[in-house]
Structure formats: structure tokens, C-alpha cells
Write an enzyme that holds these catalytic residues in place. Sequence first.
Site, mmCIF file in Angstrom:
data_model
loop_
_atom_site.group_PDB
_atom_site.id
_atom_site.type_symbol
_atom_site.label_atom_id
_atom_site.label_comp_id
_atom_site.label_asym_id
_atom_site.label_seq_id
_atom_site.Cartn_x
_atom_site.Cartn_y
_atom_site.Cartn_z
ATOM 1 N N ARG A 21 -1.564 -28.903 -26.838
ATOM 2 C CA ARG A 21 -2.734 -29.331 -27.217
ATOM 3 C C ARG A 21 -4.049 -28.705 -26.360
ATOM 4 N NH1 ARG A 21 -1.472 -35.887 -28.666
ATOM 5 N NH2 ARG A 21 0.438 -35.267 -30.068
ATOM 6 N N ARG B 82 -2.633 -35.866 -19.179
ATOM 7 C CA ARG B 82 -3.171 -35.194 -20.147
ATOM 8 C C ARG B 82 -2.791 -33.454 -20.015
ATOM 9 N NH1 ARG B 82 -6.499 -36.780 -24.139
ATOM 10 N NH2 ARG B 82 -6.678 -38.831 -23.065
ATOM 11 N N GLU C 170 -1.406 -45.527 -23.009
ATOM 12 C CA GLU C 170 -0.804 -45.244 -24.065
ATOM 13 C C GLU C 170 0.462 -44.122 -23.832
ATOM 14 O OE1 GLU C 170 -3.145 -42.975 -27.076
ATOM 15 O OE2 GLU C 170 -1.462 -42.261 -27.967
ATOM 16 N N SER D 222 2.427 -43.693 -30.202
ATOM 17 C CA SER D 222 1.594 -44.120 -31.136
ATOM 18 C C SER D 222 2.400 -43.909 -32.448
ATOM 19 C CB SER D 222 0.406 -43.116 -30.943
ATOM 20 O OG SER D 222 -0.800 -43.455 -31.881
ATOM 21 N N ARG E 56 4.657 -38.547 -20.007
ATOM 22 C CA ARG E 56 4.405 -40.081 -19.553
ATOM 23 C C ARG E 56 5.246 -40.972 -19.104
ATOM 24 N NH1 ARG E 56 -1.048 -40.572 -23.365
ATOM 25 N NH2 ARG E 56 -2.223 -38.825 -22.748
#
Length: 427
Positions: free
Chosen positions: A261, A276, A348, A351, A390
Amino acid sequence: MLDLGFVRENLDLVRRKLSERGVPDLLGDFEAIDRERRRWLMEAESRKARRNKVSDEIAALKKQKQDASAQIAEMKALGSEIDEFDQKAKACDEKLHEVLVRIPNLPHETVPVGATAAQNQEIRRWGEPRQFDFQPKPHWELGPSLGILDFDRAAKISGARFAIYYDLGAKLERALANFMLDLHTRQHGYREVFPPFMVNSATLYGTGQLPKFAEDLFKLEGADYWLIPTAEVPVTNLYRDEVLDAEKLPIKYCAWTACFRSEAGSYGRDTRGLIRQHQFQKVELVKFALPEQSYGELESMTRDAGAVLEKLGLPYRVVALSTGDLGFSSAKTYDLEVWLPSAGEYKEISSCSNCEAFQARRANIRFRRGGKGKAEFLHTLNGSGVAIGRTWLAILENYQQEDGSVVIPEALRPYLDGVDKISPPTH
RNA sequence: GGAGGGAUGGGUGAGUGGUUGAAACCGGCGGUCUUGAAAACCGUUAGCCCCGAAAGGGGCUCGGGGGUUCGAAUCCCUCUCCCUCCGCCA
């Protein structure tokens, strides 16, 4: 993508649902273009009907060796009219498509209405955040001091938002992938699939990343190849342009992939640590379901993702995203948020979304009941099961000891040759 | 990278400018026969879009796009994908 006929017949509903999402009026002059399109279509098609009829007459005349020059002359004139109306209709078509393809999915009726994440609704919690009798460290201090994580050299060889793992750090990353895949394939009934990490643009249209979110993606130069931002993209597109048997549904896949990403627009956010990254690993869950079963499947998928955290003993909560926080393709999303001691909050880590027929319509994925009848669009779901990077950092932070070592959760030890602790280097 | 060959309906596969939206076979569905099944025989079997309350009518689609023509699955250009051979290669 929403259905053209549905939007035409439910303009007010669509407008209301979109405003709940907090997006500006994307419909524009949809009504006018749609009406215009059908008008030109009718003009063109009535002339085409005439052309087909006269063409048959010309064929018949020629067969009988008779003169057809009058008919041919008429057809020449008609032909240019047809071109004209075809062009007008096509222009409207393209405008309409441009509008439709950029409209996000409509939120399900059970989604909490709200403009931002502040209106997200906590559904449940699992586990108790641990009480530390010392000051817990963030993973970006723990990792380097254990000699298993290196941001400095990653910045040298790649840049910001990359990381290098060594020794048990690298092995932990690998162990987590295997642990999650085993759990989902052995206990939750998912079929494992290993897809390409590069896909073409049609695939990204299918799941909704294109055309609106190109800036979030990495694109290869000189080729129609993009790095996948999530395994949802290749796996959901597995059945693009196919018709499946209703009896086979739901179909459940899990996939381990790297994800890429660009994180454009998130400058300054989560700049420290592993939260991130431009590249991370994830085990993804994807389901193809009947419309009537998709919300049940969303619940079970959320539980399947939660099971990963429970087996690892990581406290988490489940949150229903509000209308304003929903992703582009999703009708309803549950986030799983893991407890991070260094942040003192839930973050988070997964999802899980039901996209209903939104992606299926874009990617043309259908099913047929009982082998006959009309093919219908199925429902697609996707969820992280879960983000590996994560999870890695959550283990470091939640299982850290005062001496700077990290205890390995028991469920993971078989995947680490029985290692029960990562300790700082002695020399 | 070089040289060839392909892409047609659920499948196999005909079809080289005018009742071909598409033969034939297989598969699917319905029926006849049968105690039931099989076999055999008969029938049927694409999708999308537009008009219409419906009945029905019309248009488009033979890998994608463009062109030639009164008319294209059929001719031309282009793109994508697949196959075979050679070279290179984890």
C-alpha cells in the site's frame, strides 16, 4: 457497483444512503443522462430494425438477380443516421458508467449512522488488558533491542515504512502465517489458496480499488500490473465472469500474501513502528455466499478472525463501523481491534466486510439455483484473518517482560520449535 | 526474445460476406416407454439492453476495440489471452 435499474428506480433512497456515508452528491445529473441515453438508444434501434428488414429485402432481390439500388441508397443514408445516434447513446453510456463506477456501496440497515469513526459501535470485548507493574515499551523499542527488528537498514535499502526482521523475529512472522492458515483450514473450513501478488487493472476494478483509489496502490512501470493491496483482490476475482452452482455456496478461501500500500495521504500518521507499512503480510478470508446467507457468514467470518486472537491470548474488541467509516465496497464492516499497551488503546487488526452484490456486479460473479433459471449475482465477503505484522507487534507489546524479553503465546510454540521466549542478546 | 497456430453457445466442434443467433454431437431440462432405472425415441435448452401494465415487439453480442460494406462469425487493422517449436531462465 450499484445496479443501473435499481438506481433509476430508487434515486431518493440512494441519495439518502450516500449522504449517510457522508459523501457528496455523486449522482449528479444521473436522471437526465439516463433519460437521454434511452432516447438515443430508441432512435438508433428503430433505425437498425429498419436496416435489418431492408437488408433482407436486398438479399432477396439479389438472389433473383433484380435491381436493389434504390434500397441500397436508402441504407447508405440510414447508416450515417445510425452512426450518429449510436455515438450519442454511447457517450451517455460512458458518462453513466463513470458515475456508477465511482459510487460506493449502500450501507446495510443495521449499520450505525454516523459521519466518523466516533460513531462506530462497540459490539463485544474479549480478554482483559494486562496490568503492568512496570512501564510497557512500544514494539519499536522492544524489537530493535531484542535484535529482531531493524528500521534503520530498512530505510537504507528501501525507504520509510519498511522493516527488516531477523532471527526469531523473522521466524515469528513465518510462524504466525502458518498458525493462522492452519487454524482456518483445519478448524474453520477454508480452502487455502496462494494467488499472484501482481494483478491487472480489470481485477482491481472488480473489487473496487479502481478507478477511484489508484493513488493508494503501487503500479509497475510499463505493464498493466499492480501490486495487490490485499489478497481480497486476487481471491475475490478468482470467479470473475463465472457462474457457480448455488449448492456449492458458501465457498470459503483463506490466503496468505504480502500486501502493498502506498499510504498516500497518511503522511505523519503511524510513522513509528510497524503499524503502517508499505509492505506487510496478511492472512485473508474470502467468502462467496448466497444473498440470503451473507450476513450470517459475516458473523461467522468475524468469529473466525477473532479465534486467531483468542488462541494467541490477545485482548480485542469488535466494532461495527459507522456509515461514515465504511470502505468503498462494503455494506457492513466489523473491525477487530487488538489491545496495544504502548498506545493504551485498541487498534485495528482485522476488518471483516460484507460487500453484498457490489463487487459481484463489478466482477460479474454469479450463481444459479438448481442448475437452471436466471443467474443471479452472489455476495462477496472478505476479512483479515488477521494482519500478521500487527499481530507480531501486538505479541511483543502484550507479552513483554520487565527484563525486555517477550514470552511466546503457547499456541505458537509448536510453530517456533518449542521456543517459549525471545530474550535480548547476551553479548 | 525468435517462428508459427488458435480464440464460436454449458462442453466438443462446423461454419470464409446475405433466412447463421449460429449445424452436428455431448451435457442439461421436459415428455413417451418402464414396477423403477437404464437404453431408445420426441421435444426443449445463451446472455444483456430498450419499449411495454402485460401479452408481446425490437436491438446488440461468435475473445476485446476499431475499420471496410447497403449488409460481417466470415474481409482488414489493433489489443489481450491460449497452444506448439527454438533460445534464455528461478
